[in-house]
Scaffold this motif. Structure first.
Motif, short mmCIF file in Angstrom:
data_model
loop_
_atom_site.label_atom_id
_atom_site.label_comp_id
_atom_site.label_asym_id
_atom_site.label_seq_id
_atom_site.Cartn_x
_atom_site.Cartn_y
_atom_site.Cartn_z
N ALA A 1 0.82 -1.21 0.00
CA ALA A 1 0.00 0.00 0.00
C ALA A 1 0.86 1.27 0.00
O ALA A 1 0.57 2.23 0.71
CB ALA A 1 -0.96 -0.01 1.19
N GLY A 2 1.93 1.26 -0.78
CA GLY A 2 2.78 2.44 -0.91
C GLY A 2 3.79 2.63 0.20
O GLY A 2 4.54 3.61 0.20
N GLU A 3 3.85 1.69 1.14
CA GLU A 3 4.80 1.77 2.24
C GLU A 3 5.79 0.61 2.16
O GLU A 3 5.45 -0.49 1.73
CB GLU A 3 4.07 1.66 3.59
N THR A 4 7.00 0.87 2.60
CA THR A 4 7.99 -0.20 2.69
C THR A 4 7.84 -0.90 4.03
O THR A 4 7.88 -0.25 5.09
CB THR A 4 9.42 0.34 2.54
N PRO B 1 -4.50 -3.60 -3.65
CA PRO B 1 -4.94 -4.47 -4.76
C PRO B 1 -3.84 -5.38 -5.28
O PRO B 1 -4.11 -6.41 -5.88
CB PRO B 1 -5.38 -3.48 -5.84
N THR B 2 -2.57 -5.01 -5.05
CA THR B 2 -1.46 -5.83 -5.53
C THR B 2 -0.88 -6.71 -4.42
O THR B 2 0.22 -7.21 -4.54
CB THR B 2 -0.34 -4.94 -6.09
N ALA B 3 -1.65 -6.86 -3.33
CA ALA B 3 -1.16 -7.68 -2.21
C ALA B 3 -0.74 -9.04 -2.73
O ALA B 3 -1.45 -9.66 -3.53
CB ALA B 3 -2.25 -7.82 -1.15
N PRO B 4 0.41 -9.53 -2.29
CA PRO B 4 0.96 -10.77 -2.85
C PRO B 4 0.11 -11.99 -2.56
O PRO B 4 -0.45 -12.13 -1.46
CB PRO B 4 2.33 -10.89 -2.17
N ASP B 5 -0.01 -12.83 -3.56
CA ASP B 5 -0.65 -14.14 -3.37
C ASP B 5 0.42 -15.09 -2.87
O ASP B 5 1.12 -15.73 -3.64
CB ASP B 5 -1.23 -14.62 -4.70
N ILE C 1 1.96 -9.21 8.55
CA ILE C 1 1.80 -7.77 8.29
C ILE C 1 0.42 -7.50 7.69
O ILE C 1 -0.28 -6.56 8.10
CB ILE C 1 2.92 -7.27 7.36
N LEU C 2 -0.01 -8.33 6.73
CA LEU C 2 -1.32 -8.16 6.12
C LEU C 2 -2.44 -8.41 7.13
O LEU C 2 -3.45 -7.69 7.14
CB LEU C 2 -1.47 -9.08 4.91
N THR C 3 -2.27 -9.41 7.98
CA THR C 3 -3.26 -9.67 9.02
C THR C 3 -3.39 -8.47 9.95
O THR C 3 -4.50 -8.07 10.33
CB THR C 3 -2.88 -10.93 9.83
N SER C 4 -2.25 -7.87 10.31
CA SER C 4 -2.27 -6.68 11.16
C SER C 4 -3.02 -5.53 10.51
O SER C 4 -3.68 -4.74 11.19
CB SER C 4 -0.84 -6.22 11.47
#
Length: 615
Positions: A9-12, A155-159, A198-201
Motif C-alpha cells: 500500500a505504498g509503504e515499505t 490491490p497488488t497484495a501478494p498471493d 503484516i497483512l493480518t495486522s
C-alpha cells in the motif's frame, strides 16, 4: 539477521529473520515494545494441513504488526524455540487469520495450549465472515487472507501461496510436498511468511471498523470466537478409529463399486462418470430426460438418477415407479467409490499415532453460518448410513450419545414468522406434519399426504421449489403445486414474513439481518431464499448456544462433533442416562415463544450403533 523489504500500500515494510542469539535479542526487544502499541499478529508455517500426522512439523512461528514482521525458525530448535515460546507467553493480544488452525498447531507441536491462546485472539477470518460471509464466486470478497488484503489493503497484495507454489515447481516439488521440502532459508518462503502477519495486522482494524459501521454487535463477534474455540477443542480430542473395520470396509466398498460398474457396463455405460454415456443409455431404455445443464447437455445428476431409481434424496424407496436398473447401478457404483475414497481411505490416511482421526470443524462455513466438517466431510453422510459411522468409536468404557433437536427447522420457522397455528401445534405436543396434513387434507389424510406436507414444509425452510419437492416426495407436480397453495392458506404468516423480509432487504442493500444480528446477503435473482437463510442461520445459532450451554455444564470433554442439528458425545457407559438428560437440558430453551427441544439417544460404542450397527 536476514532482512527482506517489500512494498505494501505504498509503504515499505520489513521482514526480519533472526540467525543468532544477538538477532533473537533484538526480536525480544521488539516484542516488548510492540505489545504496548496493541495486538500482534501471529502465524505459523508447517509441513501441510494434517496437524495430527506422525511426520508433521512446525517450521516457523512469525509475529508482526503493520510495518514489521519477525520470522522465527522453530525448526532450528534451541534459542529459536525458547524465544518463540517466550513471545507466545508475554504477548497479551493476538491477531490470527484462521485462528483454530494455528491454535491446534501450537497446541500440538509447541506445547502452547489453545486454552491459553484463544482468550487472547481476534480471528480476522471470523471478522470477515461476519462482515460478508460470501465467497468470491458468490459475489462476495471472500474470507481468505489474499482476497481480503487485496480488497482492504492493497490491490497488488501478494498471493503468498500462489508464489510459493511456483517456487515449489522450480525446485522440483509439488504443492503437497513443497511446504515440507522447501529450504528453511529460502528468501521467498521467509518473505511471504512475514508478509502474512503484516497483512493480518492491517486488515484487522479495517474489519473491526466495518463491523462497527454495519452495526454488528460485539456480543456476536465474541460468540463466534467462543464457538470456534469449542470446535477446536473437539477437533483436538478427535475420535477413535476402528482401523481393522475400516480396512475391511475399504475392500467391501471397492468390491461393491466394481460389481455395480459391471452392471452399468451391461447397459452400455463403460464409464459411470460419463454423463453422455449415461444419458444415451437411459434414453435407449425408454426414459425421458428433460433437464439440461448450463451447457445444454442432458442432466443426469444424482437428483435425476435417484428419481429414476425410485429413491428419495435419503435413498429411501418412493414406490412411485419401477426402479431403473441402470440409474440404480450408476448411483451405487459412484457412492461406493466415493465412500471408499472420501471416508475409508481418508480415515486411514489421517489417523494419528494414537489411533484417532481429527476431522476439521469449520465453525462458520456457509453463508448462513452453518458449520461444516472436512477431511472427512462427515456431515455429508446420508441419515440412513451405519456403514461408515460404524468406523468411529467412543472411548474405552464409553458409549455414543447423539442428541438431536426435534423438528428444529419447522420450530424456528414458526418462531421467526410467528406462525400461529404451527406454534399452537408445537405447544400442545402434536406431530407437526400430521397437524399440517390434517389442516390441508382433512381428518382422512394418508401417509402420502403427510409426506407431501412434510416436503412442502422443508421446501419452505430449505428454499426448494415445486420440482425439488416433487422429486423428493415422489408426488406428481400438480399435487405438489396444490399442496403448496394449500400450505400457504393454512400458514399465511410464512408468505407474509417472506415478503416483509425481502422488502426490508431491498431497503438495506440486499442484506437480511438474522435474529442474532448476523448479516445474510441475498442474491437479487433469489430473494425468495431469505426464508431459507433466516431459518438456517437461526437453527445454527440454536446449536451454537446449546454448545455453549453444554460447556458451561461441564460437558465439553464428552463432546465430539456437531453434525447438522445434532451433537455427538462419548460418555461413560455407567453414567450415560444421567449425562444424556443433562445434554437434553442444555439443548432445550425458548425461541420467541416456541419451545426448542432435544432428544438424546444412547447407543453402543460405535457411532454406527445409533443407526443400526450392532457394536
Amino acid at each position: 539477521m536476514r532482512i527482506y523489504r517489500h512494498n505494501v500500500a505504498g509503504e515499505t515494510v520489513t521482514v526480519y529473520v533472526p540467525q543468532d542469539e544477538r538477532d533473537l535479542e533484538r526480536f525480544r526487544d521488539w516484542v516488548l515494545t510492540a505489545r504496548t502499541r496493541g495486538p500482534i499478529a501471529l502465524d505459523t508455517e508447517t509441513t501441510g494441513l494434517d496437524v495430527f500426522g506422525a511426520s508433521y512439523r512446525l517450521r516457523t512461528v512469525q509475529f508482526g504488526d503493520e510495518r514489521e514482521a519477525w520470522v522465527i525458525h522453530w525448526e532450528r530448535g534451541g534459542a529459536f524455540r525458547t524465544s518463540a515460546l517466550w513471545a507466545l507467553e508475554v504477548i497479551e493480544r493476538f491477531r490470527i487469520h484462521n485462528a483454530p488452525f494455528d491454535w491446534l498447531v501450537l497446541d500440538r507441536h509447541a506445547g502452547v495450549s489453545l486454552e491459553s491462546l484463544a482468550p487472547r485472539t481476534v480471528d480476522t477470518k471470523l471478522l470477515a465472515g461476519l462482515v460478508d460471509p460470501r465467497q468470491p464466486q458468490e459475489g462476495g470478497i471472500g474470507t481468505g487472507l489474499k482476497p481480503l488484503s487485496a480488497y482492504y489493503v492493497d490491490p497488488t497484495a501478494p498471493d503468498t501461496q500462489g508464489d510459493l507454489t511456483a517456487v515449489f515447481r522450480s525446485l522440483g516439488l509439488t504443492k503437497a510436498t513443497g511446504w515440507a521440502g522447501i529450504d528453511l532459508d529460502h528468501p521467498t518462503y521467509n518473505l511471504y511468511a512475514g508478509l502474512d502477519v503484516i497483512l493480518t495486522s492491517r486488515i484487522a482494524p479495517v474489519l473491526a471498523a466495518e463491523l462497527s459501521r454495519l452495526g454488528v454487535r460485539d456480543v456476536l463477534v465474541q460468540y463466534e470466537h467462543e464457538i470456534a474455540r469449542i470446535c477446536a477443542v473437539m477437533q483436538r480430542k478427535g475420535m477413535i478409529l476402528d482401523e481393522d473395520y475400516v480396512r475391511t470396509l475399504s475392500g467391501l466398498l471397492r468390491q461393491e463399486e466394481d460389481e455395480y460398474t459391471k452392471v452399468a457396463a451391461r447397459y452400455g455405460v463403460e464409464n459411470v462418470n460419463s454423463t453422455r454415456q449415461i444419458a444415451e443409455a437411459l434414453i435407449g431404455m425408454g426414459e425421458t430426460l428433460t433437464e439440461r445443464t448450463a451447457s445444454g447437455a442432458l442432466k443426469v445428476d444424482k437428483a435425476v438418477l435417484l428419481a429414476l431409481a425410485d429413491m428419495s434424496m435419503q435413498w429411501e424407496r418412493l414406490n412411485t415407479r419401477t426402479p431403473n436398473p441402470l440409474a440404480d447401478a450408476v448411483l451405487r457404483s459412484k457412492r461406493a467409490g466415493k465412500w471408499c475414497t472420501a471416508y475409508a481411505d481418508t480415515f486411514l490416511e489421517t489417523v494419528d499415532e494414537s489411533g484417532r482421526i481429527h476431522p476439521f470443524i469449520n465453525s462458520m462455513q456457509a453463508r448462513t453460518g452453518r458449520m461444516s466438517i472436512t477431511r472427512p466431510a462427515l456431515q455429508t453422510l446420508p441419515s440412513s448410513d451405519q456403514m461408515v459411522r460404524r468406523a468411529l468409536l467412543a472411548e474405552e468404557g464409553h458409549v455414543m450419545v447423539s442428541t438431536d433437536f426435534a423438528a428444529v427447522e419447522m420450530r424456528v420457522l414458526a418462531a421467526l414468522a410467528d406462525v400461529k397455528r404451527m406454534k399452537e401445534a408445537i405447544s400442545t405436543g402434536q406431530d407437526l406434519h400430521d397437524f399440517t396434513a390434517r389442516l390441508v387434507f382433512g381428518e382422512g389424510f394418508t401417509k402420502a399426504h403427510r409426506k407431501l406436507c412434510k416436503g412442502v414444509g422443508f421446501g419452505k425452510v430449505y428454499g426448494g421449489g415445486s420440482a425439488t419437492i416433487a422429486r423428493q416426495t415422489g408426488a406428481p407436480m400438480d399435487d405438489v403445486q396444490r399442496a403448496i397453495a394449500a400450505y400457504d392458506r393454512v400458514y399465511p404468516e410464512i408468505k407474509r414474513a417472506s415478503a416483509r423480509w425481502q422488502r426490508e432487504a431491498y431497503q438495506s442493500g440486499m442484506v437480511h439481518v438474522s435474529a442474532t444480528g448476523r448479516r445474510l446477503p441475498l442474491d437479487r435473482d433469489r430473494t425468495y431464499a431469505v426464508v431459507n437463510y433466516a431459518c438456517q442461520s437461526a437453527a445454527r445459532d440454536v446449536l451454537g448456544q446449546s454448545m455453549l450451554n453444554m460447556e458451561e455444564a461441564g460437558l465439553l470433554d464428552y463432546m465430539r462433533l456437531p453434525i447438522h442439528d445434532e451433537v455427538l458425545c462419548s460418555v461413560p457407559a455407567n453414567e450415560a442416562a444421567d449425562i444424556a438428560r443433562e445434554i437434553e437440558r442444555c439443548m432445550t430453551f425458548d425461541l420467541f415463544g416456541v419451545p426448542i427441544e432435544a432428544e438424546a439417544e444412547i447407543g453402543k460404542r460405535s457411532w454406527g450403533s445409533l443407526y443400526g450397527a450392532d457394536y
